[in-house]
Design a protein around this motif. Structure first.
Motif, PDB file in Angstrom:
ATOM      1  N   LEU A 133     -79.007 -22.149  14.678  1.00 53.96           N
ATOM      2  CA  LEU A 133     -79.153 -21.202  15.779  1.00 53.96           C
ATOM      3  C   LEU A 133     -77.860 -21.042  16.565  1.00 53.96           C
ATOM      4  CD1 LEU A 133     -82.701 -22.127  17.140  1.00 53.96           C
ATOM      5  CD2 LEU A 133     -82.046 -20.126  15.811  1.00 53.96           C
ATOM      6  N   ALA A 134     -77.022 -22.088  16.581  1.00 53.33           N
ATOM      7  CA  ALA A 134     -75.753 -22.000  17.299  1.00 53.33           C
ATOM      8  C   ALA A 134     -74.635 -21.475  16.402  1.00 53.33           C
ATOM      9  CB  ALA A 134     -75.372 -23.375  17.844  1.00 53.33           C
ATOM     10  N   ALA A 135     -74.631 -21.890  15.129  1.00 49.09           N
ATOM     11  CA  ALA A 135     -73.519 -21.544  14.237  1.00 49.09           C
ATOM     12  C   ALA A 135     -73.480 -20.056  13.908  1.00 49.09           C
ATOM     13  CB  ALA A 135     -73.617 -22.362  12.943  1.00 49.09           C
ATOM     14  N   VAL A 136     -74.640 -19.461  13.658  1.00 49.69           N
ATOM     15  CA  VAL A 136     -74.666 -18.041  13.263  1.00 49.69           C
ATOM     16  C   VAL A 136     -74.119 -17.136  14.370  1.00 49.69           C
ATOM     17  CG1 VAL A 136     -76.137 -16.113  12.603  1.00 49.69           C
ATOM     18  CG2 VAL A 136     -76.493 -18.356  11.562  1.00 49.69           C
ATOM     19  N   PRO A 137     -74.629 -17.222  15.620  1.00 51.97           N
ATOM     20  CA  PRO A 137     -74.067 -16.350  16.663  1.00 51.97           C
ATOM     21  C   PRO A 137     -72.613 -16.650  16.978  1.00 51.97           C
ATOM     22  CG  PRO A 137     -75.670 -17.871  17.600  1.00 51.97           C
ATOM     23  CD  PRO A 137     -75.783 -17.984  16.124  1.00 51.97           C
ATOM     24  N   MET A 138     -72.191 -17.916  16.884  1.00 50.48           N
ATOM     25  CA  MET A 138     -70.795 -18.243  17.157  1.00 50.48           C
ATOM     26  C   MET A 138     -69.888 -17.660  16.077  1.00 50.48           C
ATOM     27  SD  MET A 138     -70.533 -19.803  20.017  1.00 50.48           S
ATOM     28  CE  MET A 138     -68.907 -20.523  19.941  1.00 50.48           C
ATOM     29  N   PHE A 139     -70.304 -17.767  14.815  1.00 52.26           N
ATOM     30  CA  PHE A 139     -69.513 -17.200  13.721  1.00 52.26           C
ATOM     31  C   PHE A 139     -69.427 -15.684  13.852  1.00 52.26           C
ATOM     32  CE2 PHE A 139     -69.398 -15.334   9.415  1.00 52.26           C
ATOM     33  CZ  PHE A 139     -68.186 -15.842   8.977  1.00 52.26           C
ATOM     34  N   LEU A 140     -70.558 -15.039  14.107  1.00 54.46           N
ATOM     35  CA  LEU A 140     -70.569 -13.589  14.258  1.00 54.46           C
ATOM     36  C   LEU A 140     -69.825 -13.167  15.520  1.00 54.46           C
ATOM     37  CD1 LEU A 140     -74.237 -12.752  13.176  1.00 54.46           C
ATOM     38  CD2 LEU A 140     -72.140 -12.651  11.810  1.00 54.46           C
ATOM     39  N   GLY A 141     -69.915 -13.979  16.578  1.00 56.50           N
ATOM     40  CA  GLY A 141     -69.185 -13.679  17.804  1.00 56.50           C
ATOM     41  C   GLY A 141     -67.680 -13.751  17.589  1.00 56.50           C
ATOM     42  N   GLY A 142     -67.232 -14.748  16.824  1.00 57.71           N
ATOM     43  CA  GLY A 142     -65.815 -14.844  16.511  1.00 57.71           C
ATOM     44  C   GLY A 142     -65.330 -13.664  15.689  1.00 57.71           C
ATOM     45  N   MET A 143     -66.127 -13.266  14.705  1.00 59.87           N
ATOM     46  CA  MET A 143     -65.766 -12.102  13.893  1.00 59.87           C
ATOM     47  C   MET A 143     -65.715 -10.832  14.745  1.00 59.87           C
ATOM     48  SD  MET A 143     -67.673 -12.596  10.218  1.00 59.87           S
ATOM     49  CE  MET A 143     -66.636 -11.338   9.479  1.00 59.87           C
ATOM     50  N   THR A 144     -66.645 -10.713  15.680  1.00 54.83           N
ATOM     51  CA  THR A 144     -66.655  -9.546  16.560  1.00 54.83           C
ATOM     52  C   THR A 144     -65.407  -9.497  17.427  1.00 54.83           C
ATOM     53  OG1 THR A 144     -69.078  -9.591  16.633  1.00 54.83           O
ATOM     54  CG2 THR A 144     -67.955  -8.357  18.362  1.00 54.83           C
ATOM     55  N   MET A 145     -64.996 -10.653  17.931  1.00 56.76           N
ATOM     56  CA  MET A 145     -63.781 -10.695  18.745  1.00 56.76           C
ATOM     57  C   MET A 145     -62.562 -10.308  17.920  1.00 56.76           C
ATOM     58  SD  MET A 145     -62.375 -13.764  21.171  1.00 56.76           S
ATOM     59  CE  MET A 145     -60.959 -13.478  22.238  1.00 56.76           C
ATOM     60  N   GLY A 146     -62.495 -10.815  16.685  1.00 55.94           N
ATOM     61  CA  GLY A 146     -61.393 -10.436  15.800  1.00 55.94           C
ATOM     62  C   GLY A 146     -61.374  -8.942  15.537  1.00 55.94           C
ATOM     63  N   TYR A 147     -62.556  -8.345  15.431  1.00 53.54           N
ATOM     64  CA  TYR A 147     -62.674  -6.904  15.198  1.00 53.54           C
ATOM     65  C   TYR A 147     -62.123  -6.109  16.372  1.00 53.54           C
ATOM     66  CZ  TYR A 147     -65.053  -2.376  14.605  1.00 53.54           C
ATOM     67  OH  TYR A 147     -65.339  -1.038  14.489  1.00 53.54           O
ATOM     68  N   TYR A 148     -62.423  -6.566  17.598  1.00 53.42           N
ATOM     69  CA  TYR A 148     -62.047  -5.794  18.780  1.00 53.42           C
ATOM     70  C   TYR A 148     -60.592  -6.004  19.208  1.00 53.42           C
ATOM     71  CZ  TYR A 148     -66.709  -4.007  19.605  1.00 53.42           C
ATOM     72  OH  TYR A 148     -67.897  -3.321  19.478  1.00 53.42           O
ATOM     73  N   ILE A 149     -59.967  -7.115  18.814  1.00 49.72           N
ATOM     74  CA  ILE A 149     -58.557  -7.281  19.172  1.00 49.72           C
ATOM     75  C   ILE A 149     -57.640  -6.684  18.107  1.00 49.72           C
ATOM     76  CG2 ILE A 149     -59.098  -9.443  20.367  1.00 49.72           C
ATOM     77  CD1 ILE A 149     -57.337 -10.761  18.071  1.00 49.72           C
ATOM     78  N   LEU A 150     -58.205  -6.293  16.970  1.00 49.63           N
ATOM     79  CA  LEU A 150     -57.390  -5.766  15.879  1.00 49.63           C
ATOM     80  C   LEU A 150     -56.578  -4.532  16.264  1.00 49.63           C
ATOM     81  CD1 LEU A 150     -56.643  -6.249  12.925  1.00 49.63           C
ATOM     82  CD2 LEU A 150     -58.539  -4.767  12.261  1.00 49.63           C
ATOM     83  N   PRO A 151     -57.144  -3.547  16.983  1.00 48.65           N
ATOM     84  CA  PRO A 151     -56.331  -2.379  17.335  1.00 48.65           C
ATOM     85  C   PRO A 151     -55.064  -2.728  18.106  1.00 48.65           C
ATOM     86  CG  PRO A 151     -58.644  -1.928  17.735  1.00 48.65           C
ATOM     87  CD  PRO A 151     -58.542  -3.387  17.400  1.00 48.65           C
ATOM     88  N   SER A 152     -55.195  -3.616  19.086  1.00 46.34           N
ATOM     89  CA  SER A 152     -54.015  -4.013  19.864  1.00 46.34           C
ATOM     90  C   SER A 152     -53.011  -4.754  18.991  1.00 46.34           C
ATOM     91  CB  SER A 152     -54.441  -4.900  21.042  1.00 46.34           C
ATOM     92  OG  SER A 152     -55.306  -4.199  21.912  1.00 46.34           O
ATOM     93  N   ALA A 153     -53.505  -5.608  18.087  1.00 47.43           N
ATOM     94  CA  ALA A 153     -52.607  -6.339  17.196  1.00 47.43           C
ATOM     95  C   ALA A 153     -51.839  -5.388  16.281  1.00 47.43           C
ATOM     96  CB  ALA A 153     -53.393  -7.349  16.369  1.00 47.43           C
ATOM     97  N   ILE A 154     -52.539  -4.383  15.741  1.00 44.30           N
ATOM     98  CA  ILE A 154     -51.887  -3.406  14.864  1.00 44.30           C
ATOM     99  C   ILE A 154     -50.841  -2.617  15.640  1.00 44.30           C
ATOM    100  CG2 ILE A 154     -52.243  -1.318  13.490  1.00 44.30           C
ATOM    101  CD1 ILE A 154     -55.016  -2.369  12.828  1.00 44.30           C
ATOM    102  N   ALA A 155     -51.208  -2.174  16.847  1.00 43.43           N
ATOM    103  CA  ALA A 155     -50.281  -1.387  17.655  1.00 43.43           C
ATOM    104  C   ALA A 155     -49.023  -2.183  17.987  1.00 43.43           C
ATOM    105  CB  ALA A 155     -50.980  -0.928  18.943  1.00 43.43           C
ATOM    106  N   ILE A 156     -49.186  -3.472  18.303  1.00 37.68           N
ATOM    107  CA  ILE A 156     -48.021  -4.311  18.626  1.00 37.68           C
ATOM    108  C   ILE A 156     -47.101  -4.431  17.417  1.00 37.68           C
ATOM    109  CG2 ILE A 156     -47.311  -6.673  19.160  1.00 37.68           C
ATOM    110  CD1 ILE A 156     -49.801  -6.886  20.929  1.00 37.68           C
ATOM    111  N   LEU A 157     -47.692  -4.679  16.244  1.00 39.80           N
ATOM    112  CA  LEU A 157     -46.882  -4.852  15.036  1.00 39.80           C
ATOM    113  C   LEU A 157     -46.193  -3.547  14.631  1.00 39.80           C
ATOM    114  CD1 LEU A 157     -49.307  -7.100  12.957  1.00 39.80           C
ATOM    115  CD2 LEU A 157     -47.190  -7.806  14.052  1.00 39.80           C
ATOM    116  N   MET A 158     -46.918  -2.430  14.676  1.00 39.42           N
ATOM    117  CA  MET A 158     -46.343  -1.145  14.271  1.00 39.42           C
ATOM    118  C   MET A 158     -45.313  -0.640  15.270  1.00 39.42           C
ATOM    119  SD  MET A 158     -47.812  -0.637  11.389  1.00 39.42           S
ATOM    120  CE  MET A 158     -47.324   1.035  11.023  1.00 39.42           C
ATOM    121  N   ALA A 159     -45.407  -1.069  16.516  1.00 33.56           N
ATOM    122  CA  ALA A 159     -44.462  -0.620  17.539  1.00 33.56           C
ATOM    123  C   ALA A 159     -43.058  -1.154  17.314  1.00 33.56           C
ATOM    124  CB  ALA A 159     -44.962  -1.029  18.925  1.00 33.56           C
ATOM    125  N   PHE A 160     -42.917  -2.156  16.437  1.00 33.95           N
ATOM    126  CA  PHE A 160     -41.578  -2.690  16.131  1.00 33.95           C
ATOM    127  C   PHE A 160     -40.787  -1.757  15.213  1.00 33.95           C
ATOM    128  CE2 PHE A 160     -43.585  -6.714  17.433  1.00 33.95           C
ATOM    129  CZ  PHE A 160     -42.580  -7.223  18.255  1.00 33.95           C
TER     130      PHE A 160
END
Length: 274
Positions: A133-160
């Motif tokens: 019950l704890a592992a599933v939401p934590m794993f999915l929560g981590g994946m969700t966070m990775g999904y939402y920070i991806l645009p900023s990460a891409i923009a930072i890398l491409m801005a170079f």
């Protein structure tokens, strides 16, 4: 006529005391891995039916990154491309595989616990449900966070991209999805740290006192993991992973201290009754 036997896939019988030989442990590991792979494969086939919707969902960070880039470098041209005859098929399979992995996460995460469970006492196995019950939401929560920070990460890398000469960036979609899958899986795995720590404490393997002594090393390890595991290599992604992992570990440590105190009080009451 010889018949196909799948008996070799069956897990070994667990003795009453939970003690298993090395060969039995390897058979158990083989069973859990094969079962998890078959489950993920089935999930991938199911996700294949909805691959177009999944692809649209997974490409939203790319569209958001383009909007961010327009504000940073209006003249920068970035085009998503597919290169190679097999690239479209590989793209669909990658999207479906990620969907299958997420869809079947409760099952293969349970297999992780099931592999550990034979070594535990009967009263400790009740924590399997808590772990799941704890592992599933934590794993999915981590994946969700990775999904939402991806645009900023891409923009930072491409801005170079340099402005010295005119450059048009061609971004293969397959490479983008590989980066996304790596980032999401790394975040998902990183967010499992507190679940593992608390579970080990519940079964009596790790104490809160031991965690306190190892705190500085764990926090340093979180920083190293954040720097090494994030595929983009940018400071934003590294901090976005390392800082939550540190906070989650500190929360897990506090829970372990509370559980140790609760366990000590329970033991003292039993002694008084005796």
């Amino acid at each position: 006529m010889a018949r196909l036997s799948l008996g070799w896939l069956k897990p070994p019988k667990v003795p009453a005391d939970g003690v298993m030989s090395l060969a039995d442990h390897l058979r158990e590991l083989r069973y859990r891995l094969v079962f998890s792979m078959i489950t993920i494969a089935v999930g991938t086939i199911v996700s294949l039916i909805f691959h177009e919707k999944l692809l649209l969902f997974l490409l939203q960070p790319w569209e958001q990154a383009q909007e961010i880039l327009k504000g940073i470098k209006p003249n920068l041209e970035v085009t998503a491309v597919l290169s190679g005859v097999t690239a479209p098929l590989i793209l669909i399979l990658m999207v479906s595989a990620l969907g299958g992995l997420v869809l079947t996460s409760p099952i293969w995460l349970y297999q992780v616990w099931a592999y550990i469970a034979p070594a535990l006492l009967a009263k400790e196995k009740k924590y399997a449900l808590i772990f799941l019950l704890a592992a599933v939401p934590m794993f999915l929560g981590g994946m969700t966070m990775g999904y939402y920070i991806l645009p900023s990460a891409i923009a930072i890398l491409m801005a170079f991209t340099t402005d010295v000469i005119a450059i048009q960036n061609l971004l293969p979609l397959n490479d983008f999805l590989v980066l996304m899958m790596q980032l999401m899986l790394v975040f998902g795995a990183g967010f499992l740290l507190p679940v593992i720590v608390v579970t080990l404490n519940l079964v009596g393997v790790v104490s809160g006192k031991a965690l306190k002594g190892a705190r500085r090393y764990v926090l340093f390890g979180c920083a190293i993991f954040g720097a090494a595991a994030t595929p983009g290599g940018d400071p934003f992604s590294m901090m976005a992973l390392a800082v939550p992992m540190m906070l989650l570990f500190l929360i897990a440590e506090a829970i372990c201290h509370w559980n140790d105190r609760r366990r000590a009080k329970s033991a003292s009451k039993e002694l008084e009754r005796a």
